[in-house]
Structures are given as C-alpha cells and as structure tokens.
Design a protein around this motif. Sequence first.
Motif, short mmCIF file in Angstrom:
data_model
loop_
_atom_site.label_atom_id
_atom_site.label_comp_id
_atom_site.label_asym_id
_atom_site.label_seq_id
_atom_site.Cartn_x
_atom_site.Cartn_y
_atom_site.Cartn_z
N VAL A 100 -4.92 10.05 -0.78
CA VAL A 100 -5.18 8.85 -1.57
C VAL A 100 -4.45 7.68 -0.93
O VAL A 100 -3.27 7.79 -0.59
N THR A 101 -5.16 6.58 -0.75
CA THR A 101 -4.54 5.33 -0.32
C THR A 101 -4.81 4.30 -1.41
O THR A 101 -5.96 4.04 -1.75
N ALA A 102 -3.72 3.76 -1.95
CA ALA A 102 -3.82 2.75 -3.01
C ALA A 102 -3.25 1.43 -2.49
O ALA A 102 -2.33 1.42 -1.66
N MET A 123 0.84 -1.20 0.00
CA MET A 123 0.00 0.00 0.00
C MET A 123 0.87 1.25 0.00
O MET A 123 2.04 1.21 0.41
N HIS A 124 0.27 2.34 -0.46
CA HIS A 124 0.93 3.64 -0.41
C HIS A 124 -0.14 4.69 -0.17
O HIS A 124 -1.25 4.60 -0.71
N THR A 125 0.20 5.68 0.65
CA THR A 125 -0.70 6.80 0.92
C THR A 125 0.03 8.09 0.58
O THR A 125 1.21 8.23 0.91
N PHE A 169 -3.98 11.84 -9.40
CA PHE A 169 -3.48 11.59 -8.05
C PHE A 169 -3.52 10.09 -7.74
O PHE A 169 -2.58 9.54 -7.16
N CYS A 170 -4.60 9.43 -8.14
CA CYS A 170 -4.74 7.99 -7.87
C CYS A 170 -3.72 7.18 -8.66
O CYS A 170 -3.15 6.21 -8.14
N VAL A 180 -10.05 7.78 -1.77
CA VAL A 180 -9.62 9.17 -1.61
C VAL A 180 -10.53 9.82 -0.58
O VAL A 180 -11.75 9.72 -0.68
N SER A 181 -9.91 10.50 0.39
CA SER A 181 -10.68 11.21 1.41
C SER A 181 -10.15 12.63 1.53
O SER A 181 -8.98 12.90 1.26
#
Length: 133
Positions: free
Chosen positions: A79-81, A7-9, A39-40, A97-98
């Motif tokens: 963004v957290t992917a 994961m990456h934020t 961004f994503c 995305v928040s």
Amino acid sequence: MIEVGAMHTQTWIVKPSHLASAFGSGLVDVLATPVLVGFCEECSRQIVDPTLPDGQRTVGTSVSVEHLAPTPEGWRVTVTAKLVQVDGRRLAFEFEVSDDVELVARGTHSRFVVDDARFAASLASKRTRLRPA
C-alpha cells in the motif's frame, strides 16, 4: 508537522485470517476487502500520527475503495498512501494497492486529528448512556 505530499508505503503478506472466506465477507480464498481497507487506513495513519504532539492522534472518518483484482493467500500486497489535503484537523489521503503482479485497489481516505483526553471523555460519556439489553 503535517505536510501535504507526505507519503508512506507498507507491505503485508496475505494470511489465512485476511481472506474473505475467513473474514466473513465472501466465500473465496482471496484478500478480503475489509482487510484491505484496514491496511489502507494503517498506511495513511503512519504518515501523520508519528508527527503529532503527545496527546493527539488521528481517527478514520471515511474510505472509498475500488477493489480491482484478487490477491491470494501468501502473496505480498503493498500500500502506498499520500496525504493530499489538510483542512484544519481534517486530512485527506489517496492510496494505491498492488501485489506482485498488478494494481489491486485504489481509493481515498479521510482522517481527523483528535485530542486523546477529549476523545476518551466523549467515549466515557457515551458509555454512560448505554441501555441494558
């Protein structure tokens, strides 16, 4: 090494150039969907590209996004992917995305691992087929 579950934020501040009204995707002063998609993609790319050997990188191949809520200029979006699937050179991601108040978007993204030299050669070959306007 590419591992499912990685994961990456990443966080951005919504700037005037990120707004739908400035980007040309709408007439409102909120984060533009095409910018949100960028961004994503960047957040997803950051999971994998640093782990690849020299001479390889990833390119985006598809995005599916639900843009659920507006985010005004000056606000933070995070963004957290997450890498959810590896199929050879094909990679699948999920993202959320928040902003500081609520969930803004969610979706999926696909990337493909490419060899820099082969990719550049393919692009150069395509350019030779350009027809004058």
